[in-house]
Design a protein around this motif. Structure first.
Motif, PDB file in Angstrom:
ATOM      1  N   HIS A 157       0.837  -1.141  -0.118  1.00  0.00           N
ATOM      2  CA  HIS A 157       0.169  -0.020   0.037  1.00  0.00           C
ATOM      3  C   HIS A 157       0.816   1.215   0.095  1.00  0.00           C
ATOM      4  O   HIS A 157       2.088   1.139   0.420  1.00  0.00           O
ATOM      5  CB  HIS A 157      -0.941  -0.263   1.029  1.00  0.00           C
ATOM      6  CG  HIS A 157      -0.169   0.112   2.410  1.00  0.00           C
ATOM      7  ND1 HIS A 157       0.384   1.208   3.138  1.00  0.00           N
ATOM      8  CD2 HIS A 157       0.115  -0.906   3.469  1.00  0.00           C
ATOM      9  CE1 HIS A 157       1.115   0.909   4.312  1.00  0.00           C
ATOM     10  NE2 HIS A 157       0.797  -0.424   4.753  1.00  0.00           N
TER      11      HIS A 157
ATOM     12  N   ALA B  51      -4.860   4.422  -8.443  1.00  0.00           N
ATOM     13  CA  ALA B  51      -5.486   3.372  -7.626  1.00  0.00           C
ATOM     14  C   ALA B  51      -6.611   2.785  -8.252  1.00  0.00           C
ATOM     15  O   ALA B  51      -6.962   1.505  -7.824  1.00  0.00           O
ATOM     16  CB  ALA B  51      -6.085   4.087  -6.360  1.00  0.00           C
ATOM     17  N   LYS B  52      -7.365   3.171  -9.350  1.00  0.00           N
ATOM     18  CA  LYS B  52      -8.254   2.153 -10.025  1.00  0.00           C
ATOM     19  C   LYS B  52      -7.843   0.894 -10.560  1.00  0.00           C
ATOM     20  O   LYS B  52      -8.232   0.157 -10.935  1.00  0.00           O
ATOM     21  CB  LYS B  52      -8.762   3.392 -11.064  1.00  0.00           C
ATOM     22  CG  LYS B  52      -9.588   4.541 -10.686  1.00  0.00           C
ATOM     23  CD  LYS B  52      -9.996   5.497 -12.069  1.00  0.00           C
ATOM     24  CE  LYS B  52     -10.716   6.805 -11.645  1.00  0.00           C
ATOM     25  NZ  LYS B  52     -10.917   7.589 -12.768  1.00  0.00           N
TER      26      LYS B  52
ATOM     27  N   ASP C 138      -9.652  -4.078  -0.697  1.00  0.00           N
ATOM     28  CA  ASP C 138     -11.011  -3.331  -0.987  1.00  0.00           C
ATOM     29  C   ASP C 138     -11.608  -3.835  -2.507  1.00  0.00           C
ATOM     30  O   ASP C 138     -12.654  -3.989  -2.508  1.00  0.00           O
ATOM     31  CB  ASP C 138     -10.571  -1.899  -1.141  1.00  0.00           C
ATOM     32  CG  ASP C 138     -11.896  -1.100  -1.552  1.00  0.00           C
ATOM     33  OD1 ASP C 138     -12.808  -1.240  -0.566  1.00  0.00           O
ATOM     34  OD2 ASP C 138     -12.033  -0.169  -2.197  1.00  0.00           O
TER      35      ASP C 138
ATOM     36  N   ARG D 174      -8.655   0.010   3.029  1.00  0.00           N
ATOM     37  CA  ARG D 174      -9.407   1.103   2.496  1.00  0.00           C
ATOM     38  C   ARG D 174      -9.359   1.202   0.932  1.00  0.00           C
ATOM     39  O   ARG D 174     -10.350   1.894   0.517  1.00  0.00           O
ATOM     40  CB  ARG D 174      -8.915   2.269   2.944  1.00  0.00           C
ATOM     41  CG  ARG D 174      -9.123   2.319   4.733  1.00  0.00           C
ATOM     42  CD  ARG D 174      -8.844   3.605   5.400  1.00  0.00           C
ATOM     43  NE  ARG D 174      -9.386   3.924   6.765  1.00  0.00           N
ATOM     44  CZ  ARG D 174     -10.435   4.351   7.354  1.00  0.00           C
ATOM     45  NH1 ARG D 174     -11.293   4.451   6.233  1.00  0.00           N
ATOM     46  NH2 ARG D 174     -10.703   4.391   8.461  1.00  0.00           N
ATOM     47  N   TYR D 175      -8.276   0.729   0.205  1.00  0.00           N
ATOM     48  CA  TYR D 175      -8.300   0.741  -1.119  1.00  0.00           C
ATOM     49  C   TYR D 175      -7.378  -0.308  -1.460  1.00  0.00           C
ATOM     50  O   TYR D 175      -6.599  -0.754  -0.650  1.00  0.00           O
ATOM     51  CB  TYR D 175      -7.711   2.240  -1.574  1.00  0.00           C
ATOM     52  CG  TYR D 175      -6.526   2.552  -1.567  1.00  0.00           C
ATOM     53  CD1 TYR D 175      -5.546   1.892  -2.433  1.00  0.00           C
ATOM     54  CD2 TYR D 175      -5.874   3.455  -0.525  1.00  0.00           C
ATOM     55  CE1 TYR D 175      -4.133   2.200  -2.303  1.00  0.00           C
ATOM     56  CE2 TYR D 175      -4.554   3.857  -0.484  1.00  0.00           C
ATOM     57  CZ  TYR D 175      -3.596   3.022  -1.281  1.00  0.00           C
ATOM     58  OH  TYR D 175      -2.144   3.665  -1.187  1.00  0.00           O
TER      59      TYR D 175
ATOM     60  N   TYR E 257      -8.743  -2.306  -9.303  1.00  0.00           N
ATOM     61  CA  TYR E 257     -10.043  -2.565  -9.359  1.00  0.00           C
ATOM     62  C   TYR E 257     -10.634  -3.370 -10.787  1.00  0.00           C
ATOM     63  O   TYR E 257     -11.632  -3.557 -11.179  1.00  0.00           O
ATOM     64  CB  TYR E 257     -11.009  -1.438  -9.166  1.00  0.00           C
ATOM     65  CG  TYR E 257     -10.866  -1.061  -7.674  1.00  0.00           C
ATOM     66  CD1 TYR E 257     -11.458  -1.574  -6.762  1.00  0.00           C
ATOM     67  CD2 TYR E 257      -9.711  -0.144  -7.342  1.00  0.00           C
ATOM     68  CE1 TYR E 257     -11.323  -1.041  -5.466  1.00  0.00           C
ATOM     69  CE2 TYR E 257      -9.889   0.469  -5.990  1.00  0.00           C
ATOM     70  CZ  TYR E 257     -10.482  -0.240  -5.069  1.00  0.00           C
ATOM     71  OH  TYR E 257     -10.142   0.113  -3.847  1.00  0.00           O
TER      72      TYR E 257
ATOM     73  N   TYR F 208      -8.993   9.557  -1.555  1.00  0.00           N
ATOM     74  CA  TYR F 208      -9.298   8.430  -2.314  1.00  0.00           C
ATOM     75  C   TYR F 208     -10.502   7.930  -2.027  1.00  0.00           C
ATOM     76  O   TYR F 208     -11.598   7.435  -2.721  1.00  0.00           O
ATOM     77  CB  TYR F 208      -8.059   7.711  -2.725  1.00  0.00           C
ATOM     78  CG  TYR F 208      -8.667   6.381  -3.611  1.00  0.00           C
ATOM     79  CD1 TYR F 208      -8.852   6.640  -4.978  1.00  0.00           C
ATOM     80  CD2 TYR F 208      -8.965   5.068  -3.195  1.00  0.00           C
ATOM     81  CE1 TYR F 208      -9.356   5.550  -5.820  1.00  0.00           C
ATOM     82  CE2 TYR F 208      -9.406   4.153  -3.945  1.00  0.00           C
ATOM     83  CZ  TYR F 208      -9.686   4.432  -5.403  1.00  0.00           C
ATOM     84  OH  TYR F 208     -10.261   3.380  -5.918  1.00  0.00           O
ATOM     85  N   ALA F 209     -10.531   7.478  -0.365  1.00  0.00           N
ATOM     86  CA  ALA F 209     -11.526   6.663   0.003  1.00  0.00           C
ATOM     87  C   ALA F 209     -12.846   7.525  -0.012  1.00  0.00           C
ATOM     88  O   ALA F 209     -13.908   6.856  -0.151  1.00  0.00           O
ATOM     89  CB  ALA F 209     -11.172   6.265   1.760  1.00  0.00           C
TER      90      ALA F 209
ATOM     91  N   ARG G  81     -14.373   7.564  -3.702  1.00  0.00           N
ATOM     92  CA  ARG G  81     -14.886   6.445  -3.818  1.00  0.00           C
ATOM     93  C   ARG G  81     -16.140   5.967  -3.241  1.00  0.00           C
ATOM     94  O   ARG G  81     -17.295   5.663  -3.652  1.00  0.00           O
ATOM     95  CB  ARG G  81     -14.170   5.184  -3.612  1.00  0.00           C
ATOM     96  CG  ARG G  81     -14.659   3.908  -4.524  1.00  0.00           C
ATOM     97  CD  ARG G  81     -13.735   2.610  -4.056  1.00  0.00           C
ATOM     98  NE  ARG G  81     -13.618   2.328  -2.702  1.00  0.00           N
ATOM     99  CZ  ARG G  81     -14.403   1.424  -2.038  1.00  0.00           C
ATOM    100  NH1 ARG G  81     -15.348   1.272  -2.488  1.00  0.00           N
ATOM    101  NH2 ARG G  81     -14.126   1.257  -0.821  1.00  0.00           N
TER     102      ARG G  81
END
Length: 338
Positions: A58, A214-215, A77, A72-73, A218, A304-305, A308
């Protein structure tokens, strides 16, 4: 003596506890290591060595001594949102400062000893501070790694030559103000000085900020690219068929089966359930925050959190609140989300 027997008995039970989609926390287990999470998929079998290992590192905002922050991400997540990641995931928490390759290796060795997996398919994925950590670990122990992906990071390695022996995907946004893209370019240049860089891919993502990357945690392409490599490949080669770009990132929260993941969160040392089974369906049904116009900053919050949570972007939050992406949030601070 009795204490040692109890300790060994607890470890003997670990494979039984992680027979479902399980996220287990481990604190103060590895000497000269980190506290960490271990995720195992639903069909994990402790007698089989068929699952890859994925080390998730992270960024700075998740540092500390509260393991829940690591969720959290990032990979953990993404799991909670329904992204299927078919791997044994090792997710340590950095208490602060740079990631230490030796401490990471100590955690990895423990995980490989206690959780069955394919050591020829060991991958590293990190963002920002975790991107620095990815370079640090892979450059120090390239023989461990089948492939790695470093997002918006940089490197303080004395020698980058070890990176040349591992399929490596470096990704960085051109609009990154927190860690400029020049830090990734420095790594690329240092690798070129070592010789052959045929295993390297460098993706410059136009107009993308630091937090936007960070995307990448996902989207399915991230894991497809990583898991397509193996240390048994002869010769070693880098996958050039799967490309991660702005278009792929735009589908970060799409094409996810939000009812697929039923995550059981337990204390790995005792087997006790720390949280009830979390389903993406129950998370979404209890989330009434999207209609709110102001968010009150709580401990552990990141831009960021927050973005989202309210289905917006960090760039928009910064614009309407007249703040910088790299700014420090204060407890109780009011953040406009609309």
């Amino acid at each position: 003596m009795l204490k040692n027997k109890i300790f060994l008995f607890i470890f003997a039970l670990i494979p039984v506890w992680v027979s479902a989609q399980t996220l287990a926390s481990y604190r103060n287990v590895v000497k000269d290591g980190y506290n960490f999470w271990i995720y195992t998929p639903a069909d994990y079998d402790s007698t089989q060595h068929n699952k890859p290992y994925l080390l998730f590192l992270h960024g700075h905002s998740l540092c500390g001594n509260d393991l829940s922050r690591v969720r959290r991400y990032g990979c953990l997540d993404a799991l909670s949102l329904g992204r299927d990641i078919d791997a044994v995931i090792i997710a340590p928490q950095n208490p602060g400062g740079a990631w230490n390759a030796q401490k990471l290796l100590n955690v990895v060795n423990w995980a490989e000893e206690h959780f069955a997996g394919d050591t020829n398919r060991f991958y590293v994925l990190g963002l920002s501070l975790g991107g620095f950590g990815t370079f640090e670990f892979v450059g120090t122990y390239p023989e461990k790694v089948a492939a790695a992906m470093a997002l918006c990071g940089g490197s303080n390695l004395k020698s980058h030559c070890g990176l040349n022996t591992v399929p490596l995907y470096i990704l960085h946004g051109t609009a990154d103000r927190a860690v400029p893209i020049s830090r990734s370019q420095e790594v690329v240049n240092a690798m070129a000085e070592c010789g052959d860089t045929s295993l390297l891919r460098f993706g410059k993502l136009p107009g993308q900020s630091h937090s936007a990357l960070a995307k990448i945690f996902y989207i399915k392409e991230t894991y497809q690219w990583l898991f397509s490599h193996s240390k048994t490949d002869s010769p070693r080669k880098v996958n050039k068929d799967i490309t991660i770009d702005v278009n792929a990132m735009s589908e970060a929260y799409q094409n996810i089966d939000r009812n697929a993941i039923k995550l059981k969160i337990v204390n790995g040392m005792t087997g006790t359930v720390e949280e009830p089974v979390v389903t993406t369906e129950s998370k979404n049904s209890n989330d009434n925050t999207s209609s709110a116009s102001v968010h009150i900053v709580k401990k552990g919050d990141t831009l960021y959190a927050i973005a989202r949570k309210y289905h917006t972007t960090v760039d928009k939050l910064c614009k309407i609140n007249h703040i910088k992406e790299t700014g420090i949030l204060q407890l109780g601070q009011k953040i406009k989300v609309k």
